[in-house]
Design an enzyme around this catalytic site. Sequence first.
Site, PDB file in Angstrom:
ATOM      1  N   GLY A  52       0.825  -1.211   0.000  1.00 10.55           N
ATOM      2  CA  GLY A  52       0.000   0.000   0.000  1.00 10.55           C
ATOM      3  C   GLY A  52       0.851   1.250   0.000  1.00 10.55           C
ATOM      4  N   GLY A  54      -0.409   4.411   0.274  1.00 15.13           N
ATOM      5  CA  GLY A  54      -1.192   5.545   0.773  1.00 15.13           C
ATOM      6  C   GLY A  54      -0.324   6.352   1.732  1.00 15.13           C
ATOM      7  N   PHE A  55      -0.975   7.117   2.603  1.00 16.25           N
ATOM      8  CA  PHE A  55      -0.219   7.925   3.564  1.00 16.25           C
ATOM      9  C   PHE A  55       0.679   7.053   4.432  1.00 16.25           C
ATOM     10  CE2 PHE A  55      -3.877  10.780   2.838  1.00 16.25           C
ATOM     11  CZ  PHE A  55      -3.177  11.897   2.458  1.00 16.25           C
ATOM     12  N   GLU A 209     -18.193  18.185   3.115  1.00 14.71           N
ATOM     13  CA  GLU A 209     -17.365  18.883   2.121  1.00 14.71           C
ATOM     14  C   GLU A 209     -17.892  18.639   0.706  1.00 14.71           C
ATOM     15  OE1 GLU A 209     -13.326  17.657   2.955  1.00 14.71           O
ATOM     16  OE2 GLU A 209     -13.150  19.100   4.595  1.00 14.71           O
ATOM     17  N   ASP A 333      -5.181   2.991   8.045  1.00 19.38           N
ATOM     18  CA  ASP A 333      -6.581   2.589   8.233  1.00 19.38           C
ATOM     19  C   ASP A 333      -6.740   1.098   8.511  1.00 19.38           C
ATOM     20  OD1 ASP A 333      -7.344   5.164   7.748  1.00 19.38           O
ATOM     21  OD2 ASP A 333      -8.309   4.773   5.807  1.00 19.38           O
ATOM     22  N   ALA A 350      -6.055  10.670   8.007  1.00 19.05           N
ATOM     23  CA  ALA A 350      -4.745  10.833   7.387  1.00 19.05           C
ATOM     24  C   ALA A 350      -3.619  11.021   8.416  1.00 19.05           C
ATOM     25  CB  ALA A 350      -4.788  11.997   6.402  1.00 19.05           C
TER      26      ALA A 350
HETATM   27  C1  FAD Z   1     -13.076  10.912   0.265  1.00 20.98           C
HETATM   28  C2  FAD Z   1     -12.213  10.879   1.498  1.00 20.98           C
HETATM   29  C3  FAD Z   1     -11.961  12.045   2.196  1.00 20.98           C
HETATM   30  C4  FAD Z   1     -11.153  12.030   3.329  1.00 20.98           C
HETATM   31  N1  FAD Z   1     -10.920  13.204   3.991  1.00 20.98           N
HETATM   32  C5  FAD Z   1     -10.099  13.199   5.055  1.00 20.98           C
HETATM   33  C6  FAD Z   1      -9.774  14.412   5.713  1.00 20.98           C
HETATM   34  O1  FAD Z   1     -10.253  15.484   5.348  1.00 20.98           O
HETATM   35  N2  FAD Z   1      -8.920  14.367   6.764  1.00 20.98           N
HETATM   36  C7  FAD Z   1      -8.358  13.189   7.185  1.00 20.98           C
HETATM   37  O2  FAD Z   1      -7.565  13.182   8.126  1.00 20.98           O
HETATM   38  N3  FAD Z   1      -8.651  12.016   6.588  1.00 20.98           N
HETATM   39  C8  FAD Z   1      -9.503  11.996   5.531  1.00 20.98           C
HETATM   40  N4  FAD Z   1      -9.794  10.813   4.907  1.00 20.98           N
HETATM   41  C9  FAD Z   1      -9.215   9.571   5.435  1.00 20.98           C
HETATM   42  C10 FAD Z   1      -7.786   9.412   4.975  1.00 20.98           C
HETATM   43  O3  FAD Z   1      -7.692   9.695   3.600  1.00 20.98           O
HETATM   44  C11 FAD Z   1      -7.331   7.994   5.280  1.00 20.98           C
HETATM   45  O4  FAD Z   1      -7.405   7.807   6.667  1.00 20.98           O
HETATM   46  C12 FAD Z   1      -5.917   7.752   4.810  1.00 20.98           C
HETATM   47  O5  FAD Z   1      -5.821   7.885   3.416  1.00 20.98           O
HETATM   48  C13 FAD Z   1      -5.469   6.343   5.202  1.00 20.98           C
HETATM   49  O6  FAD Z   1      -4.187   6.126   4.715  1.00 20.98           O
HETATM   50  P1  FAD Z   1      -3.692   4.633   4.458  1.00 20.98           P
HETATM   51  O7  FAD Z   1      -2.289   4.752   3.986  1.00 20.98           O
HETATM   52  O8  FAD Z   1      -3.977   3.796   5.627  1.00 20.98           O
HETATM   53  O9  FAD Z   1      -4.631   4.102   3.309  1.00 20.98           O
HETATM   54  P2  FAD Z   1      -4.862   4.648   1.833  1.00 20.98           P
HETATM   55  O10 FAD Z   1      -4.516   6.079   1.717  1.00 20.98           O
HETATM   56  O11 FAD Z   1      -6.244   4.208   1.493  1.00 20.98           O
HETATM   57  O12 FAD Z   1      -3.815   3.830   0.974  1.00 20.98           O
HETATM   58  C14 FAD Z   1      -3.922   2.428   0.823  1.00 20.98           C
HETATM   59  C15 FAD Z   1      -3.179   2.055  -0.427  1.00 20.98           C
HETATM   60  O13 FAD Z   1      -3.152   0.636  -0.503  1.00 20.98           O
HETATM   61  C16 FAD Z   1      -3.387   0.233  -1.829  1.00 20.98           C
HETATM   62  N5  FAD Z   1      -3.951  -1.111  -1.780  1.00 20.98           N
HETATM   63  C17 FAD Z   1      -5.153  -1.473  -1.289  1.00 20.98           C
HETATM   64  N6  FAD Z   1      -5.307  -2.797  -1.399  1.00 20.98           N
HETATM   65  C18 FAD Z   1      -4.191  -3.266  -1.957  1.00 20.98           C
HETATM   66  C19 FAD Z   1      -3.766  -4.562  -2.330  1.00 20.98           C
HETATM   67  N7  FAD Z   1      -4.539  -5.640  -2.133  1.00 20.98           N
HETATM   68  N8  FAD Z   1      -2.558  -4.696  -2.904  1.00 20.98           N
HETATM   69  C20 FAD Z   1      -1.754  -3.622  -3.129  1.00 20.98           C
HETATM   70  N9  FAD Z   1      -2.120  -2.366  -2.784  1.00 20.98           N
HETATM   71  C21 FAD Z   1      -3.321  -2.201  -2.209  1.00 20.98           C
HETATM   72  C22 FAD Z   1      -4.345   1.269  -2.381  1.00 20.98           C
HETATM   73  O14 FAD Z   1      -4.274   1.329  -3.796  1.00 20.98           O
HETATM   74  C23 FAD Z   1      -3.829   2.542  -1.707  1.00 20.98           C
HETATM   75  O15 FAD Z   1      -2.897   3.211  -2.501  1.00 20.98           O
HETATM   76  C24 FAD Z   1     -10.603  10.809   3.766  1.00 20.98           C
HETATM   77  C25 FAD Z   1     -10.859   9.618   3.061  1.00 20.98           C
HETATM   78  C26 FAD Z   1     -11.651   9.664   1.939  1.00 20.98           C
HETATM   79  C27 FAD Z   1     -11.907   8.393   1.191  1.00 20.98           C
END
Ligand code: FAD
Length: 486
Positions: A52, A54-55, A209, A333, A350
């Site tokens: 992943g 993401g953040f 939003e 997450d 995030a």
């Molecule tokens: C529309 C929206 C608005 C938001 N607004 C806010 C906000 O204003 N403030 C705030 O704090 N938070 C906000 N959030 C929440 C925040 O974006 C998330 O908490 C944060 O992105 C989580 O980061 P992460 O790295 O855990 O997951 P993610 O950012 O979801 O990254 C996960 C990554 O894993 C990859 N992945 C998934 N499954 C697989 C797999 N099987 N194999 C390989 N790769 C995979 C995905 O492609 C993705 O790139 C928002 C979320 C959304 C959806």
Amino acid sequence: MDGSSVIFIVMPGIALPYLADSRSGRKDRDMHTTFAARQGSGPVRPRVLIVGAGFAGLNAARALRHADADVTIVDGHDYHTFQPLLYQVSTGYLAPEEVGAALRAVFRRQANVRVRVGKATRLDYPGRALVLQDGSTLGFDYLIVAAGAEANFFGVPGMHEHGWPLYTLPDAVRLRRHLLSALEHATAAGPAAAPINVVVAGGGPTGVETAGALTSMARELAGPAVTLRVTLVEATSRLLNGFSTHSSQTALADLRRRGVDVRLGQTVQDADARHVTLSGGERIQTGTVIWAAGVKANSVSRGLGLKMNDHGRIVVDSRLQVPDHPEVFAAGDVAAATQPPSGQPLPMLAPVAIQTGRHAGQQVARLISGKPLTDFRYRDKGVVAVLGRGDAVTELPLIPGPPGRYQLRIGGRLAWLLWLGVHIVYLIGFRNRLQVLIDWAWKYFTSRGAGAILLEQAQDLTPDITVTDRMPFSADGGSRNRRPAI
Ligand SMILES: Cc1cc2nc3c(=O)[nH]c(=O)nc-3n(C[C@H](O)[C@H](O)[C@H](O)COP(=O)(O)OP(=O)(O)OC[C@H]3O[C@@H](n4cnc5c(N)ncnc54)[C@H](O)[C@@H]3O)c2cc1C
């Protein structure tokens, strides 16, 4: 040395300094033995695999920049998505490229990182390998799971087929196309056009939003002949749970002033291609129900065979290590990281993802360099939600305390400027930051907001937008390209 001692594991041609942490015990030693056994002859750098980008994943990889390790970051896409700004893409305020950052560009200066595009499906523990959807495998000595979350429709009938989730960049682009197509058809129909109804399910920051941005889109793009009505449905008695009641009331008053029909204490009961039914029994004619009412941990966590809590989040200890798997960490997450004294999992936000990702990366770097692990501590820096152009609510902690306790409340333009600053700082990539800043400044001062264009030619537009033209969401994150059943 804190109950730890230095041990040298001696293999043919290699002597690995290994710091046995009294809490990690024998399993850490096994982990290094496995790693050493892989070598055969001559030292090989440990392999760190991050699932992943993401953040959490990005920050884990960055925390490993000085580690003597080969880091692979695997993601289903070749870009990072800045999810908090997805709604700006779907309403035409930002281009998709402005909230997505190409992973190879992000890591071009970090020589120990390799990017691999692929979808993780399961773990092969004996082989210390992650199995991808295409059947290929990626070996690892250390694994950081940061696969994020996905939309949770809570089993609402019809929502999986007809709802519009807003979780990925393709989701946002599809929704934008759908909305622009709707505006186009309504404009063509002239004064006789039926109003376009958009229902937003969920009154948290994303729903609030999105609803606010839709009203701006309607004002700036729709033209006088077209009516775009926005209904925001929230199950509880107030918007923005997690904020103070004062901010909730400000948001409610503000959205209503902008023309949003806010329904509190109601839920979406079911949806079909042309309607949604609310819990009070009311049916609203709409082909656009935007789902902002819930997320759940990414279903890949089930395939990995790691211990999960009731919400499918991977259980981790205070150091973000997965119990019984000292070589595996989880962040963001997908991880149920907790914080004393509440012991409750931290919210899916995030800042939590950024901080847990960074900590997980640092822990792996510490293991590699033989240092003891440290506990994770979340620093809550506050919350912010945008209500419209130049308007937001922000709550900030003034004294350190448990997450979610804020003493300072700011509203209006200052809060919006804070929101703007935070998003610019956290956007990935200098070019994106600059572009978005210029874009926002231009739109703010000229009042010209939504500027997206439809890429389709007239004959390819959806003939009847009340019949959804969406490519339905599928659990595997892909989409089935289905034309409307007219
Ligand atoms: C529309 C929206 C608005 C938001 N607004 C806010 C906000 O204003 N403030 C705030 O704090 N938070 C906000 N959030 C929440 C925040 O974006 C998330 O908490 C944060 O992105 C989580 O980061 P992460 O790295 O855990 O997951 P993610 O950012 O979801 O990254 C996960 C990554 O894993 C990859 N992945 C998934 N499954 C697989 C797999 N099987 N194999 C390989 N790769 C995979 C995905 O492609 C993705 O790139 C928002 C979320 C959304 C959806």
